[in-house]
Motif scaffolding. Structure first.
Motif, PDB file in Angstrom:
ATOM      1  N   VAL A 320     -21.756  10.875  42.166  1.00  0.00           N
ATOM      2  CA  VAL A 320     -21.994  11.983  42.618  1.00  0.00           C
ATOM      3  C   VAL A 320     -23.562  12.675  42.572  1.00  0.00           C
ATOM      4  CG1 VAL A 320     -21.327  14.458  43.270  1.00  0.00           C
ATOM      5  CG2 VAL A 320     -19.638  12.668  42.898  1.00  0.00           C
ATOM      6  N   VAL A 325     -22.479   8.039  46.297  1.00  0.00           N
ATOM      7  CA  VAL A 325     -21.174   8.249  46.994  1.00  0.00           C
ATOM      8  C   VAL A 325     -21.416   9.683  47.923  1.00  0.00           C
ATOM      9  CG1 VAL A 325     -19.542   7.025  45.716  1.00  0.00           C
ATOM     10  CG2 VAL A 325     -20.048   9.536  45.326  1.00  0.00           C
ATOM     11  N   SER A 326     -20.737  10.031  48.853  1.00  0.00           N
ATOM     12  CA  SER A 326     -20.979  11.232  49.646  1.00  0.00           C
ATOM     13  C   SER A 326     -20.503  12.491  48.907  1.00  0.00           C
ATOM     14  CB  SER A 326     -20.321  10.834  51.069  1.00  0.00           C
ATOM     15  OG  SER A 326     -18.755  10.911  50.865  1.00  0.00           O
ATOM     16  N   ASP A 329     -14.941  13.756  46.876  1.00  0.00           N
ATOM     17  CA  ASP A 329     -13.925  13.261  47.888  1.00  0.00           C
ATOM     18  C   ASP A 329     -14.169  12.053  48.556  1.00  0.00           C
ATOM     19  OD1 ASP A 329     -15.714  14.366  49.371  1.00  0.00           O
ATOM     20  OD2 ASP A 329     -14.046  15.501  50.638  1.00  0.00           O
ATOM     21  N   ASP A 330     -15.296  11.512  48.261  1.00  0.00           N
ATOM     22  CA  ASP A 330     -15.365  10.287  48.774  1.00  0.00           C
ATOM     23  C   ASP A 330     -14.361   9.127  48.701  1.00  0.00           C
ATOM     24  OD1 ASP A 330     -16.518   7.222  49.251  1.00  0.00           O
ATOM     25  OD2 ASP A 330     -18.450   8.282  49.683  1.00  0.00           O
ATOM     26  N   ARG A 332     -14.059   6.260  48.303  1.00  0.00           N
ATOM     27  CA  ARG A 332     -14.172   5.125  47.553  1.00  0.00           C
ATOM     28  C   ARG A 332     -13.880   5.722  46.045  1.00  0.00           C
ATOM     29  NH1 ARG A 332     -20.000   3.556  49.444  1.00  0.00           N
ATOM     30  NH2 ARG A 332     -20.082   5.605  49.382  1.00  0.00           N
ATOM     31  N   GLY A 338     -10.444  12.039  46.873  1.00  0.00           N
ATOM     32  CA  GLY A 338     -10.781  10.750  47.468  1.00  0.00           C
ATOM     33  C   GLY A 338      -9.579   9.987  47.756  1.00  0.00           C
ATOM     34  N   ARG A 341      -8.070  11.321  50.840  1.00  0.00           N
ATOM     35  CA  ARG A 341      -8.795  11.018  51.953  1.00  0.00           C
ATOM     36  C   ARG A 341      -8.642   9.685  52.478  1.00  0.00           C
ATOM     37  NH1 ARG A 341     -14.848  12.264  52.577  1.00  0.00           N
ATOM     38  NH2 ARG A 341     -14.424  11.309  54.790  1.00  0.00           N
ATOM     39  N   ARG A 342      -8.385   8.827  51.525  1.00  0.00           N
ATOM     40  CA  ARG A 342      -8.074   7.357  51.908  1.00  0.00           C
ATOM     41  C   ARG A 342      -6.747   7.188  52.210  1.00  0.00           C
ATOM     42  NH1 ARG A 342      -8.406   3.482  46.664  1.00  0.00           N
ATOM     43  NH2 ARG A 342      -9.983   5.235  46.173  1.00  0.00           N
TER      44      ARG A 342
END
Length: 417
Positions: A320, A325-326, A329-330, A332, A338, A341-342
């Motif tokens: 991070v 990664v963004s 909570d990316d 990936r 995370g 969100r996936r």
């Protein structure tokens, strides 16, 4: 003799493991039946004025708010909250915020959100769901300081002013016993005075530490007079600049458990070597009448090792912080945020935790097991669909030749390609 509380209806299929066996044995023998609960954490006198504890057992989930929770934490959440629910108990959400340099309210909020999303609540028995605030180790700093002075007065702790290099060298190793610090023979009065100077900010960071006085020749290196307080001038996200000394995790954690009347302190195997200090500290504070028996007991299980997945909070933070990664909570990332969100569901993660079980042996779980749990959960609840995101226009120039003038009707009966 107390009869074990019957598991809830959803637990009938549960496979027994060593943690369930320990809890059931304690319930059968009434190990914690004499405990009292005053409605909030506190010392021996505080709880003595309370009522018999309505919770058969008390567990806790104690994350340090220095990052977002990952899939390994999901396993621990399900174990601690699940066992408490199964055996008529309560699980406490507690923030182990004893390290002010790495902690932040962003992480506090993310942890609360993750536990709630997984479907768990830390309200006390009789309270409405969602009505209870999490506990915080920093709320116990006054008691921890009081406990440290009690250990000094009983001859179980001393202020050591060796350099970090000398302390490390004098600690010894697995083949060589440690060497007593030259400050180990200080009088109680000298130690109290010096410790209060640490508290009052009269000593520089790193100039001194408070150490437990146990055994410098112990085969368990963790018992060779471990440090229990250090000087650290850092603003705490909860207590601000009230303190310039902070308790070490190994000192703070058993005290937090005891103040909260935890019965079964469940953690991962890397803390197994620390258990003797946990028990030593509980015994000493009971001797000093600050805490009452029976004390909490620590039990260790194997942490989650998932193939192809990093579950080190430090390494995830590096991804991070370096912008790989963004954010936490990316999609990936193997964080709970995370995974959410996936497209992972809380039910799938609870199923995963139940399916992999609880053991004391380190092993690796194939990533396909996690994916399989998601597929199984979505099987009867997810709508299937197909969409063409970038369609290509086709012109059928031989339609009439192939199907005749009314080929549009016949075409409808043709099998799909």
């Amino acid at each position: 003799m107390t009869t074990p509380t019957a598991p809830d209806n959803n637990a009938d299929h549960k496979v027994s493991n060593f943690l369930r066996q320990i809890i059931e044995k304690d319930l059968e023998h009434g190990t914690y039946a004499s405990r009292r609960w005053a409605g909030s954490p506190g010392d021996a006198a505080h709880h003595a004025a309370g009522q018999p504890d309505p919770a058969k057992i008390r567990t806790r989930f104690p994350p340090e708010p220095n990052g977002y929770l990952h899939v390994g934490h999901a396993k621990s959440i399900c174990i601690n909250f699940g066992l408490a629910k199964e055996y008529g108990g309560v699980c406490h959400l507690r923030f182990d915020d004893t390290n002010p340099e790495k902690e932040d309210t962003e992480y506090v909020n993310s942890i609360i959100d993750a536990v709630k999303w997984l479907g768990f609540d830390w309200a006390q028995l009789g309270q409405a769901a969602g009505s209870a605030a999490p506990y915080q180790a920093s709320d116990y700093f006054d008691f921890m300081y009081r406990a440290a002075e009690a250990l000094i007065e009983a001859g179980y702790a001393y202020v050591d002013e060796q350099s970090a290099e000398d302390m490390r060298a004098n600690r010894g190793d697995f083949g060589k016993p440690g060497v007593d610090s030259p400050f180990r023979t200080r009088t109680v009065a000298e130690n109290l005075a010096r410790f209060r100077e640490m508290r009052d900010g009269k000593l520089a960071d790193g100039a001194a530490v408070l150490r437990a006085k146990i055994d410098m020749a112990s085969p368990n290196i963790n018992l060779r007079d471990p440090a229990i307080y250090r000087i650290r001038r850092a603003t705490h996200h909860h207590t601000g600049d009230t303190w310039c000394i902070y308790p070490m995790y190994t000192f703070a954690h058993p005290i937090e458990d005891a103040l909260e009347q935890i019965t079964h302190s469940i953690c991962t195997l890397e803390f197994e070597d620390q258990r003797p200090f946990y028990d030593w500290l509980m015994e000493r504070l009971c001797e000093c009448k600050l805490l009452a028996a029976p004390s909490p007991k620590q039990y260790e299980f194997a942490r989650l090792n998932l193939t192809y997945v990093i579950t080190s909070k430090r390494k995830l933070a590096q991804l991070v912080n370096e912008g790989k990664v963004s954010g936490w909570d990316d999609p990936r990332m193997p964080t709970i945020a995370g995974l959410r969100r996936r497209g992972y569901t809380p039910e799938s993660l609870r199923l995963f935790a139940d399916r992999i079980g609880v053991t004391k042996s380190d092993s690796w779980i194939d990533y396909s097991t996690l994916e399989g749990c998601l597929r199984e959960d979505l099987e009867n609840k997810a709508h299937r669909g197909m969409a063409v995101l970038d369609p290509v226009k086709l012109v059928l120039s031989n339609w009439a030749e192939a199907f005749g003038s009314d080929g549009h009707t016949e075409a409808c009966t043709q099998p799909a390609l």
